[in-house]
Structures are given as structure tokens and as C-alpha cells.
Motif scaffolding. Structure first.
Motif, PDB file in Angstrom:
ATOM      1  N   SER A   1     -18.116  29.229 -36.528  1.00 14.14           N
ATOM      2  CA  SER A   1     -17.525  30.419 -37.148  1.00 14.14           C
ATOM      3  C   SER A   1     -18.199  30.751 -38.474  1.00 14.14           C
ATOM      4  CB  SER A   1     -16.025  30.203 -37.369  1.00 14.14           C
ATOM      5  OG  SER A   1     -15.347  30.097 -36.140  1.00 14.14           O
ATOM      6  N   ILE A   2     -18.497  29.731 -39.256  1.00 11.23           N
ATOM      7  CA  ILE A   2     -19.184  29.939 -40.533  1.00 11.23           C
ATOM      8  C   ILE A   2     -20.555  30.557 -40.298  1.00 11.23           C
ATOM      9  CG2 ILE A   2     -20.250  28.750 -42.500  1.00 11.23           C
ATOM     10  CD1 ILE A   2     -17.922  26.674 -42.205  1.00 11.23           C
TER      11      ILE A   2
ATOM     12  N   LEU B   1     -23.678  31.090 -30.588  1.00  6.63           N
ATOM     13  CA  LEU B   1     -22.576  30.404 -31.262  1.00  6.63           C
ATOM     14  C   LEU B   1     -21.229  30.794 -30.656  1.00  6.63           C
ATOM     15  CD1 LEU B   1     -23.864  30.766 -34.919  1.00  6.63           C
ATOM     16  CD2 LEU B   1     -23.584  28.604 -33.683  1.00  6.63           C
ATOM     17  N   GLY B   2     -21.120  32.042 -30.235  1.00  9.86           N
ATOM     18  CA  GLY B   2     -19.887  32.491 -29.593  1.00  9.86           C
ATOM     19  C   GLY B   2     -19.631  31.784 -28.281  1.00  9.86           C
ATOM     20  N   ILE B   3     -20.677  31.652 -27.472  1.00 11.87           N
ATOM     21  CA  ILE B   3     -20.540  30.927 -26.198  1.00 11.87           C
ATOM     22  C   ILE B   3     -20.171  29.471 -26.457  1.00 11.87           C
ATOM     23  CG2 ILE B   3     -21.788  30.074 -24.177  1.00 11.87           C
ATOM     24  CD1 ILE B   3     -23.418  32.665 -24.245  1.00 11.87           C
TER      25      ILE B   3
ATOM     26  N   SER C   1     -26.083  22.638 -26.600  1.00 13.07           N
ATOM     27  CA  SER C   1     -27.359  23.332 -26.390  1.00 13.07           C
ATOM     28  C   SER C   1     -27.332  24.729 -26.987  1.00 13.07           C
ATOM     29  CB  SER C   1     -27.674  23.416 -24.890  1.00 13.07           C
ATOM     30  OG  SER C   1     -27.898  22.143 -24.339  1.00 13.07           O
ATOM     31  N   HIS C   2     -26.222  25.437 -26.789  1.00 16.76           N
ATOM     32  CA  HIS C   2     -26.123  26.787 -27.356  1.00 16.76           C
ATOM     33  C   HIS C   2     -26.134  26.753 -28.883  1.00 16.76           C
ATOM     34  CE1 HIS C   2     -25.714  29.321 -23.810  1.00 16.76           C
ATOM     35  NE2 HIS C   2     -24.930  28.401 -23.271  1.00 16.76           N
TER      36      HIS C   2
ATOM     37  N   PHE D   1     -30.676  36.863 -35.720  1.00 14.03           N
ATOM     38  CA  PHE D   1     -29.274  36.723 -36.128  1.00 14.03           C
ATOM     39  C   PHE D   1     -28.331  37.156 -35.006  1.00 14.03           C
ATOM     40  CE2 PHE D   1     -31.847  37.302 -39.928  1.00 14.03           C
ATOM     41  CZ  PHE D   1     -31.540  36.124 -40.595  1.00 14.03           C
ATOM     42  N   GLU D   2     -28.764  38.115 -34.205  1.00 11.57           N
ATOM     43  CA  GLU D   2     -27.971  38.518 -33.043  1.00 11.57           C
ATOM     44  C   GLU D   2     -27.961  37.417 -31.987  1.00 11.57           C
ATOM     45  OE1 GLU D   2     -28.841  43.316 -33.446  1.00 11.57           O
ATOM     46  OE2 GLU D   2     -30.128  42.076 -32.201  1.00 11.57           O
ATOM     47  N   ASN D   3     -29.123  36.788 -31.779  1.00 11.50           N
ATOM     48  CA  ASN D   3     -29.221  35.687 -30.824  1.00 11.50           C
ATOM     49  C   ASN D   3     -28.338  34.525 -31.278  1.00 11.50           C
ATOM     50  OD1 ASN D   3     -30.578  32.926 -30.073  1.00 11.50           O
ATOM     51  ND2 ASN D   3     -31.287  34.360 -28.517  1.00 11.50           N
ATOM     52  N   ALA D   4     -28.383  34.226 -32.573  1.00  6.91           N
ATOM     53  CA  ALA D   4     -27.569  33.134 -33.111  1.00  6.91           C
ATOM     54  C   ALA D   4     -26.087  33.423 -32.904  1.00  6.91           C
ATOM     55  CB  ALA D   4     -27.876  32.936 -34.593  1.00  6.91           C
ATOM     56  N   GLU D   5     -25.668  34.636 -33.223  1.00  5.95           N
ATOM     57  CA  GLU D   5     -24.262  35.003 -33.076  1.00  5.95           C
ATOM     58  C   GLU D   5     -23.802  34.872 -31.629  1.00  5.95           C
ATOM     59  OE1 GLU D   5     -21.343  38.916 -33.550  1.00  5.95           O
ATOM     60  OE2 GLU D   5     -23.281  38.902 -34.571  1.00  5.95           O
ATOM     61  N   GLY D   6     -24.609  35.353 -30.698  1.00  2.29           N
ATOM     62  CA  GLY D   6     -24.241  35.281 -29.287  1.00  2.29           C
ATOM     63  C   GLY D   6     -24.112  33.862 -28.786  1.00  2.29           C
TER      64      GLY D   6
END
Length: 451
Positions: free
Chosen positions: A265-266, A313-315, A350-351, A306-311
Motif C-alpha cells: 500500500s505504501i 502491487l495490487g495483484i 513474484s508480483h 510506476f503504472e506497472n509497479a502499481e498494477g
């Protein structure tokens, strides 16, 4: 169709395999089998060192030879165990039979019934899996998390003196420092990493229903609880749960997943903020020759890292959530629902690893565009109103908040000139007027923090 990166169903084994392949040493089916072999062999050696009467004459020189079985464990060995499983229809029993074959090759087959002696499958699974998590954390996850923390901290220090307009509720607010805003994320991440360090790696080891029934029946003179504690805590380096059913309680494992969710979340929060700053022009992105930002718009350099990271991390968080909610719940002394769930621990990890690599790449590409930060500060002299009314409060000026409210809401645009003109209308000393005129959106940034 053979399984390759292009034919894999999951992106962690397909598109992102180059980022996750190291995790296969800890979370693959091969790795799980290897860890099971390791625990079984170390358990046998520990029995020899009690020693049990039937094992007291074994030559200690055989111990390193036995350890070589798992240290030199190969894909061929794993495949042999999978072939045995086709017959036994039991994954852990197949490991036992594999080791028994190795004992025959070493001419110690007379001792092979002490392999898996008194144990149930979960004594092996609930030590093998936490051991794999511990070592994966040490070798893969924690170094990456600390690298991200270090990178955020470096940028915070690099930009610690850069004033920046803050935004609360999406509206211009009291100025801050760019470095401090990044340091907030470094601080939060550091706090959660410290919390993560305090969560033990729990392991269940106590026989069929957690009571050492078979062990105690066969050798009542042995302190099996002390043995279990020594084996799990000192030999394997885990933390033995003292009271369990047939399976680990998973409470601390759930706590670990919940902690990783907070870290996710951070980092999602960070990714979104950096994305927003790029959108606002506060950051530029270094352009790598040959890269394309859009298939249609040549001018674009998208904040894809940053979009890839957000996606990702969400999964990861979604799966961590299921793991932490499901694993501590088991019907009576044991049901099998934990088994298939545990095999998926490597997926969210892994994600996270994919996301951390993306974050590192993205953070390494951003460049400060101070002109844009300065432009927004210059356009928003209204944020000095809080500072002025605070000084007026200090001086006992009547209704200072209301006076500044009237000023900032009646004028369409607040500038340095209009602020200074307003100050001149105030019935205060020239000394206080001079003090107020020193306030700007560029220097009204609060205390300087140590971080």
C-alpha cells in the motif's frame, strides 16, 4: 506445446520470467521437493545425535554424505520423486521413498525406517515452506525492498531543500519540501520493514496431531518437545509453534502477509504520487534511445514503470489478503485447504519483486524540473495567507483568519503585490509588517527534518 516463457499462463513465469527466475529456487515445485528432502535428512541426522539406541553406532562421517543428497539435488532427482508420486499418489511419502533408495546406495538401508520416523506430512511441509520463505526473503525480497528504500532516501536527500507547493484535497496548500515528501515514504517503508523483521518464521513440528504421540510412545524417555524446539529453532533456524493441531497455526505467517500488504500500500501510494508529479511536470523522465512511449503519439514518454509497479502491487496485495484470511482457519485438527493455497505463496512475492524492479527503474529515470515547481509556487501566493494570519494571531490582531479569508476569496488572483498591499492596510507596527513581507511561498516550508 512445451512450457516456455512465451507459453506460460502466468506472467510471473512468462513475460516477467527474467525478473522472477531467482524465486524459482524457493517457490517452485522443484524447490519444495528439495526443501522436503533437506528437512527429512536433517531430521534423521538429529535423531542420530540424540542418540536413539538404534542409531547411536552410526558413523558421523556419513552425515555430510547424506547432506550432499539435498545440496546436490538435481532436476533428475526431483523427476524421480514425481515418478514415485504417480504410484504413491502422495508427494511427501514419495520423498521418503526416494531417500530410502539413497540409503540403500550408501549401504545403510538397515536404518531407513528412521527416515520420517514418527512424523506426519505436515511436519515436513510446515518446516519446508517457512524455511523456503525465510531464505527467499533473505536472498530476494528483502534486498530489493532495502534497495528501493535506499533509492527513495537518496532522492529525499538530493531534493531536501527544494520548496514545493503542497496539495490537500487536490487544492494548493501550505508549501513543503520535495525531499521531505519523499522522506515520508522512506520513513513509512522503514517502519514496516522493521515490523517485518520482528515477525518470526513459524513452523509446526509435533507428529500427527501435534502431540508427539508416536515419538513419545516409542521413546518415552526422550524430551521430544525440547528435541523439536532444538531441531526447528537451532538446526533449521525457524520458530517452532508450541501448541498446534496437525498443521501450523499460520497466525504469524498471516501477520507476515498482512505486513507485506501494508508495504504494498505504501509503494502504491508512492507510485501514484510520482505518477501525478510527472503529470504535473514536476518530474521529467530520462529518455532511452529507441524506446517508444505511444504507438500513435510520438511525443509521449509514459510513466509506465510506476503504472506497472502499481498494477503488480495490487495483484500481490489481493493474493496476500486471501492467504492471511484463509490459512489460519482449518476444520478441527486439519483439513487440506491450506495445501494448495500454500503452493501459491511465490505468486504474490513474484508480483512484488516485479513491482520493486519497476519502481527502481522508474525512480532512476526521473529528473527534477524545478522551473515547474517554482512556477506553481509563484502562482499561488494565497498559500502565504496561513502564515500571515498566524503571525497576526500571535500579535493579538482581531479576527485575523476572517481578514485573510476575505482577501483570498474576493480577489481572483493573489500575487506578491496584492499580499504586500494588504499588509500595508493592517494596523500593526512597521516591524511586524516587515516580518510579514518576508514570507513567501518559497520559504514558508516549516521546520527542517532530519532523515
Amino acid at each position: 506445446m512445451s512450457l516456455e516463457t512465451l507459453t506460460a499462463i502466468s506472467p510471473v513465469d512468462g513475460r516477467y520470467r527474467s525478473k522472477t527466475k531467482k524465486l524459482a529456487d524457493y517457490y517452485s515445485e522443484f524447490a519444495l521437493i528439495k526443501y522436503r528432502v533437506r528437512v527429512e535428512i536433517e531430521y534423521f541426522i538429529a535423531l542420530c545425535k540424540i542418540p536413539l539406541p538404534q542409531l547411536q553406532h552410526i558413523d558421523p562421517k556419513v552425515f555430510p554424505v547424506l547432506q550432499d543428497i539435498y545440496k546436490n539435488f538435481s532436476l533428475e532427482d526431483a523427476q524421480k520423486i514425481k515418478e514415485l508420486e504417480k504410484v504413491t499418489n502422495h508427494d511427501v511419502k514419495s520423498v521418503e521413498y526416494f531417500i530410502k533408495e539413497k540409503f540403500e546406495e550408501l549401504n545403510i538401508s538397515a536404518l531407513q525406517e528412521f527416515i520420517h520416523f514418527g512424523l506426519t506430512s505436515q511436519d515436513i511441509n510446515n518446516t519446508s515452506i517457512p524455511l523456503s520463505i525465510l531464505e527467499a526473503d533473505k536472498e530476494c525480497l528483502k534486498p530489493l525492498l532495502n534497495e528501493v528504500l535506499q533509492k527513495i532516501s537518496e532522492l529525499a536527500h538530493e531534493w531536501e531543500d527544494i520548496p514545493m507547493l503542497a496539495f490537500t484535497h487536490g487544492q494548493p496548500a501550505s508549501p513543503t519540501k520535495l525531499g521531505k515528501e519523499l522522506a515520508v515514504f522512506a520513513y513509512r517503508l522503514d517502519q514496516q520493514l522493521k515490523s517485518l523483521e520482528n515477525i518470526p518464521y513459524p513452523a509446526k513440528f509435533g507428529g500427527a496431531t501435534g502431540n508427539f504421540n508416536a515419538h513419545f510412545l516409542a521413546y518415552p524417555e526422550v524430551d521430544w518437545v525440547a528435541f523439536g524446539n532444538h531441531f526447528v529453532n537451532n538446526i533449521l533456524g525457524l520458530d517452532r509453534s508450541q501448541l498446534t493441531t496437525q498443521i501450523e497455526n499460520y497466525d504469524f505467517l498471516a501477520a507476515r502477509f498482512d505486513n507485506l500488504k501494508r508495504i504494498d500500500s505504501i509503494l502504491i501510494d508512492l507510485s501514484r504520487d510520482i505518477w501525478q508529479y510527472i503529470s504535473m511536470g514536476y518530474f521529467k523522465q530520462k529518455i532511452k534511445k529507441g524506446e517508444v512511449g505511444s504507438s500513435a503519439m510520438p511525443h509521449k514518454v509514459n510513466p509506465i514503470d510506476f503504472e506497472n509497479a502499481e498494477g503488480n502491487l495490487g495483484i500481490a496485495s489481493a493474493i496476500f489478503d486471501h492467504l492471511s484470511v484463509k490459512l489460519p482457519i482449518s476444520r478441527l485438527q486439519r483439513d487440506l485447504t491450506d495445501s494448495t493455497v500454500l503452493r501459491n505463496i511465490g505468486v504474490p512475492v513474484s508480483h512484488v519483486v516485479i513491482a520493486l524492479n519497476s519502481l527502481l527503474k522508474g525512480l532512476g529515470k526521473i529528473e527534477l524540473n524545478q522551473a515547474r515547481l517554482d512556477e506553481d509556487l509563484e502562482k499561488n501566493w494565497a498559500v502565504a495567507a496561513e502564515a500571515i494570519q498566524t503571525i497576526l494571531r500571535r500579535e493579538g490582531y482581531p479576527k485575523p483568519y476572517e481578514a485573510l479569508k476575505d482577501l483570498t476569496r474576493k480577489n481572483e488572483k493573489i500575487t506578491k503585490e496584492s499580499i504586500h498591499a494588504f499588509i500595508e492596510t493592517l494596523k500593526i507596527s512597521d516591524e511586524i509588517k516587515t516580518e510579514l513581507k518576508q514570507i513567501t511561498p518559497f520559504n514558508y516550508t516549516g521546520v527542517k527534518f532530519e532523515y
